[in-house]
Design an enzyme around this catalytic site. Structure first.
Site, PDB file in Angstrom:
ATOM      1  CG  ASP A  67     -32.552  -9.070 -63.192  1.00 24.10           C
ATOM      2  OD1 ASP A  67     -32.161  -8.997 -62.017  1.00 24.10           O
ATOM      3  OD2 ASP A  67     -31.875  -9.593 -64.093  1.00 24.10           O
ATOM      4  CG  ASP A 136     -28.307 -15.465 -73.292  1.00 25.99           C
ATOM      5  OD1 ASP A 136     -27.827 -14.619 -72.501  1.00 25.99           O
ATOM      6  OD2 ASP A 136     -29.510 -15.801 -73.273  1.00 25.99           O
ATOM      7  CG  HIS A 138     -28.976 -12.563 -70.053  1.00 25.50           C
ATOM      8  ND1 HIS A 138     -29.078 -13.931 -70.119  1.00 25.50           N
ATOM      9  CD2 HIS A 138     -28.746 -12.278 -68.755  1.00 25.50           C
ATOM     10  CE1 HIS A 138     -28.920 -14.438 -68.908  1.00 25.50           C
ATOM     11  NE2 HIS A 138     -28.713 -13.469 -68.058  1.00 25.50           N
ATOM     12  CD  GLU A 143     -32.505 -14.603 -71.810  1.00 22.52           C
ATOM     13  OE1 GLU A 143     -31.358 -14.389 -72.239  1.00 22.52           O
ATOM     14  OE2 GLU A 143     -32.772 -15.560 -71.061  1.00 22.52           O
TER      15      GLU A 143
HETATM   16  C1  GLP Z   1     -28.755 -13.799 -64.251  1.00 22.73           C
HETATM   17  C2  GLP Z   1     -28.974 -12.329 -63.900  1.00 22.73           C
HETATM   18  C3  GLP Z   1     -27.965 -11.446 -64.608  1.00 22.73           C
HETATM   19  C4  GLP Z   1     -26.576 -12.007 -64.453  1.00 22.73           C
HETATM   20  C5  GLP Z   1     -26.514 -13.378 -65.077  1.00 22.73           C
HETATM   21  C6  GLP Z   1     -25.133 -13.992 -65.028  1.00 22.73           C
HETATM   22  O1  GLP Z   1     -29.400 -14.178 -65.411  1.00 22.73           O
HETATM   23  N1  GLP Z   1     -30.285 -11.884 -64.215  1.00 22.73           N
HETATM   24  O2  GLP Z   1     -28.043 -10.129 -64.059  1.00 22.73           O
HETATM   25  O3  GLP Z   1     -25.632 -11.157 -65.071  1.00 22.73           O
HETATM   26  O4  GLP Z   1     -27.403 -14.203 -64.349  1.00 22.73           O
HETATM   27  O5  GLP Z   1     -24.929 -14.632 -63.798  1.00 22.73           O
HETATM   28  P1  GLP Z   1     -23.546 -15.112 -63.260  1.00 22.73           P
HETATM   29  O6  GLP Z   1     -22.806 -13.885 -62.835  1.00 22.73           O
HETATM   30  O7  GLP Z   1     -23.883 -15.979 -62.090  1.00 22.73           O
HETATM   31  O8  GLP Z   1     -22.867 -15.842 -64.338  1.00 22.73           O
END
Ligand code: GLP
Length: 260
Positions: A67, A136, A138, A143
């Site tokens: 992404d 959440d 995702h 989302e």
């Molecule tokens: C972002 C990314 C996701 C990731 C999420 C969780 O939103 N787009 O790919 O899984 O963060 O991040 P973290 O691993 O820092 O909790």
């Protein structure tokens, strides 16, 4: 779906790296699906270490990002292209031209998203997709409410995700509202999906992903449809799992030839 509960992120990183190492030995030009966020960082550290030691060669590998933010100028330090270069690809011998990401600065975003889908297809698809999970539920930036069949497209971030990610920006106001992300359908096309989650703040999302109903309210639950999904969690992230003892028992008695 296999759930592996491990003591901490070092053990998780080691197991994911073993899977990537086995893949690259079997298929040196493998396609890796790359995730940003803090969860995969120990994995990238371990891969970089193994590369330094001469155990891992990425010279023929390809990487596709999950992404990207919309509206950050190319080269912005928080664009996921830059983040993944700092965290991983710049630390190993993967060719920069073999690292791909959706173009969040394109004038024609739908065309850029279609081109990204085509690029993944033309490379033969993703062999191993690394994933984190948002609080959440995702994955990528899909989302809640995302179609379980979605492909790469623009999405609007939920405020909680913007707040979660504000730590990387000077202020909340600078976190973009829009992103482009591989869809759930795109992620489901990967040959092996490996999701890593650590910490109590992920416990509910991990429960919903593994044991909740298959539902767009928890986009990660789409992985219940994946023929080869590995969910690697620490004790804290596993703390809401009803069948935790069963997952532990299964892993402890897993035939050694099976791998991840
Ligand atoms: C972002 C990314 C996701 C990731 C999420 C969780 O939103 N787009 O790919 O899984 O963060 O991040 P973290 O691993 O820092 O909790």
């Amino acid at each position: 779906m296999e759930v592996v509960i491990l003591p901490g992120s070092r053990q998780i990183a080691s197991l994911v790296s073993d899977a990537i190492q086995a893949l690259l030995h079997r298929k040196p030009d493998a396609v890796l699906g790359l995730a940003t966020g803090s969860s995969p960082l120990p994995v990238y550290d371990e891969l970089a270490l193994r590369h330094e030691r001469g155990v891992l060669d990425f010279s023929r590998a390809h990487g596709f990002l999950l992404d990207e933010y919309v509206g950050l100028e190319p080269g912005h330090p928080e664009s996921y292209r830059e983040v993944i270069r700092r965290d991983f690809t710049g630390r190993v011998n993967i060719a920069p031209e073999n690292v791909h990401g959706p173009d969040g600065s394109a004038k024609d975003l739908p065309a850029a998203c279609q081109a990204y889908e085509a690029a993944i297809r033309d490379r033969g698809g993703v062999d191993l997709q690394l994933l984190g999970i948002g609080t959440d539920g995702h994955i990528g930036f899909n989302e809640p409410g995302s179609s379980l069949a979605s492909r790469t497209r623009i999405k609007t971030l939920i405020e909680q995700t913007r707040r979660d990610n504000a730590r990387f920006f000077p202020s909340l106001a600078e976190v973009p509202h829009h992103v482009v992300t591989q869809g759930l359908g795109t992620i489901l096309d990967s040959r092996h999906a490996v999701l890593v989650a650590t910490g109590a703040q992920k416990a509910q999302a991990v429960h919903d992903l593994v044991e909740g109903p298959l539902a767009a309210i928890c986009p990660a639950s789409a992985l219940q449809l994946h023929p080869h999904a590995s969910i690697l969690v620490d004790e804290a992230a596993a703390s809401s799992l009803k069948l935790a003892d069963y997952y532990r028992h299964s892993y402890d008695h897993k035939p050694t030839w099976q791998g991840l």
